[in-house]
Scaffold this active site. Structure first.
Site, PDB file in Angstrom:
ATOM      1  N   GLU A   9      -5.956  -4.537  10.519  1.00 41.79           N
ATOM      2  CA  GLU A   9      -4.921  -3.554  10.821  1.00 41.79           C
ATOM      3  C   GLU A   9      -5.296  -2.784  12.091  1.00 41.79           C
ATOM      4  OE1 GLU A   9      -2.711  -2.356   6.955  1.00 41.79           O
ATOM      5  OE2 GLU A   9      -4.499  -1.137   7.086  1.00 41.79           O
TER       6      GLU A   9
ATOM      7  N   HIS B 181      -9.740   1.574   4.263  1.00 41.56           N
ATOM      8  CA  HIS B 181      -8.529   1.740   5.059  1.00 41.56           C
ATOM      9  C   HIS B 181      -8.823   2.711   6.201  1.00 41.56           C
ATOM     10  CE1 HIS B 181      -4.506   2.901   6.249  1.00 41.56           C
ATOM     11  NE2 HIS B 181      -4.083   1.783   5.680  1.00 41.56           N
TER      12      HIS B 181
ATOM     13  N   ASN C 129       0.864  -1.177   0.000  1.00 42.20           N
ATOM     14  CA  ASN C 129       0.000   0.000   0.000  1.00 42.20           C
ATOM     15  C   ASN C 129       0.902   1.230   0.000  1.00 42.20           C
ATOM     16  OD1 ASN C 129      -1.820   2.032   0.447  1.00 42.20           O
ATOM     17  ND2 ASN C 129      -2.377   1.404   2.528  1.00 42.20           N
TER      18      ASN C 129
ATOM     19  N   SER D 152       2.819  -1.667  10.554  1.00 41.22           N
ATOM     20  CA  SER D 152       4.262  -1.711  10.837  1.00 41.22           C
ATOM     21  C   SER D 152       4.903  -3.067  10.530  1.00 41.22           C
ATOM     22  CB  SER D 152       4.537  -1.285  12.278  1.00 41.22           C
ATOM     23  OG  SER D 152       4.116   0.048  12.481  1.00 41.22           O
TER      24      SER D 152
ATOM     25  N   GLY E 185       1.915   2.649  10.853  1.00 40.22           N
ATOM     26  CA  GLY E 185       2.908   3.720  10.720  1.00 40.22           C
ATOM     27  C   GLY E 185       3.557   4.140  12.030  1.00 40.22           C
TER      28      GLY E 185
ATOM     29  N   GLU F 281      -7.249   5.099   7.361  1.00 43.08           N
ATOM     30  CA  GLU F 281      -6.983   6.510   7.030  1.00 43.08           C
ATOM     31  C   GLU F 281      -8.168   7.112   6.273  1.00 43.08           C
ATOM     32  OE1 GLU F 281      -3.203   5.863   5.142  1.00 43.08           O
ATOM     33  OE2 GLU F 281      -2.346   5.354   7.091  1.00 43.08           O
TER      34      GLU F 281
ATOM     35  N   LYS G  76       0.118   4.236  -0.425  1.00 45.67           N
ATOM     36  CA  LYS G  76      -0.566   5.445   0.059  1.00 45.67           C
ATOM     37  C   LYS G  76      -0.307   6.610  -0.909  1.00 45.67           C
ATOM     38  CE  LYS G  76      -0.380   3.491   4.623  1.00 45.67           C
ATOM     39  NZ  LYS G  76      -0.384   3.661   6.063  1.00 45.67           N
TER      40      LYS G  76
HETATM   41  P1  PGA Z   1       2.404   0.645   7.713  1.00 47.25           P
HETATM   42  O1  PGA Z   1       0.992   0.825   7.007  1.00 47.25           O
HETATM   43  O2  PGA Z   1       2.992  -0.660   7.224  1.00 47.25           O
HETATM   44  O3  PGA Z   1       3.217   1.834   7.303  1.00 47.25           O
HETATM   45  O4  PGA Z   1       2.162   0.591   9.184  1.00 47.25           O
HETATM   46  C1  PGA Z   1       0.124  -0.263   6.804  1.00 47.25           C
HETATM   47  C2  PGA Z   1      -1.155   0.210   6.198  1.00 47.25           C
HETATM   48  O5  PGA Z   1      -1.628   1.293   6.534  1.00 47.25           O
HETATM   49  O6  PGA Z   1      -1.740  -0.479   5.338  1.00 47.25           O
END
Ligand code: PGA
Length: 250
Positions: free
Chosen positions: A168, A96, A9, A214, A174, A98, A11
């Site tokens: 998640e 997601h 992903n 992460s 993140g 976000e 982003k």
């Molecule tokens: P990350 O993001 O690996 O940077 O924690 C995962 C995600 O949001 O899909």
């Protein structure tokens, strides 16, 4: 048998030139890897480029990060399922955290988006997960079960390969913090039971359940060793060919 899926992903990252280099390096590093699927989910402006770069590569799929549920029309700024199919997408991330937190995504919009994806033969990667507050209040199970039910009850699928779920924990995205593989696996068991209640046991057994939050080369094996974890949705560590290739080659 569920084939492991490692999904990148990106982003809102990557300009064209960097994206080309990343994908070319990645393809060189994962050449010859078998028995697992890879998905690359870049921002919309890169979809056509990446499609060309991965064309003809077995087990490497193009994915988008969102869609709008109408096919076409006066919806300025939106991209539809037929448009994603037109550019070669096979998968699409939906819901997601976000998008839920920053772009007013609700379970109802997720439901609509999943229905649109499925009807156009795009595989939705539905994201669910609890906040830190919910985690500390012992409400993880309640939260993810409610999300699955609201987003999936009433969807029409004939087999489990038409759907992927990414669990998640929001506090792990993140942040460098991860859930323990044991805990994540326990949550996956609950997710699969819920899928069985919605779609029946056979379909539930076929749906791939990814862990996200992460994920790094150093911790991927711990998750992949868990019986119910079938892959990972990777953000930050998917932006470098070396680290994502290591995750693919866990
Ligand atoms: P990350 O993001 O690996 O940077 O924690 C995962 C995600 O949001 O899909």
């Amino acid at each position: 048998m569920r084939t492991p899926l490692l999904a990148a992903n990106w982003k809102m990252n990557m300009a064209r030139q960097d994206a080309h280099k990343l994908v070319e390096d990645l393809l060189a590093k994962v050449n010859g890897v078998s028995g697992r699927d890879i998905a690359i989910c870049p921002p919309f402006h890169l979809l056509a480029d990446i499609e060309k770069l991965i064309e003809g590569r077995d087990s490497i799929y193009l994915g988008a990060q969102d869609l709008y549920w109408k096919d076409s029309g006066a919806y300025t700024g939106e991209v539809s399922a037929p448009m994603l199919c037109d550019v070669g997408c096979k998968m699409v991330i939906i819901g997601h955290s976000e998008r839920r937190a920053m772009f007013a995504e609700t379970d109802q919009t997720c439901f609509n988006k999943i229905a649109a994806a499925i009807s156009h033969k795009l595989v939705p990667i539905l994201c669910v997960g609890e906040s830190l507050e919910e985690r500390e209040a012992g409400k993880t199970e309640e939260k993810v079960v409610a999300q699955l039910r609201a987003d999936l009850q009433g969807q029409k699928i004939e087999s489990g390969d038409q759907l992927v779920i990414a669990y998640e924990p929001i506090w792990a995205i993140g942040t460098g913090k991860t859930d323990s593989p044991e805990n994540a696996n326990k949550t996956m068991i609950i997710l699969r039971q819920t899928l069985a209640e919605i779609f029946g046991a056979e379909i539930a057994q076929q749906v791939r359940l990814l862990y996200g939050g992460s994920v790094k080369p150093e911790n991927i094996a711990g998750f992949m060793n868990c019986e119910e974890i079938d892959g990972a949705l990777v953000g930050g560590a998917s932006l470098k060919a070396d680290s994502f290739a290591k995750i693919v080659n866990y």
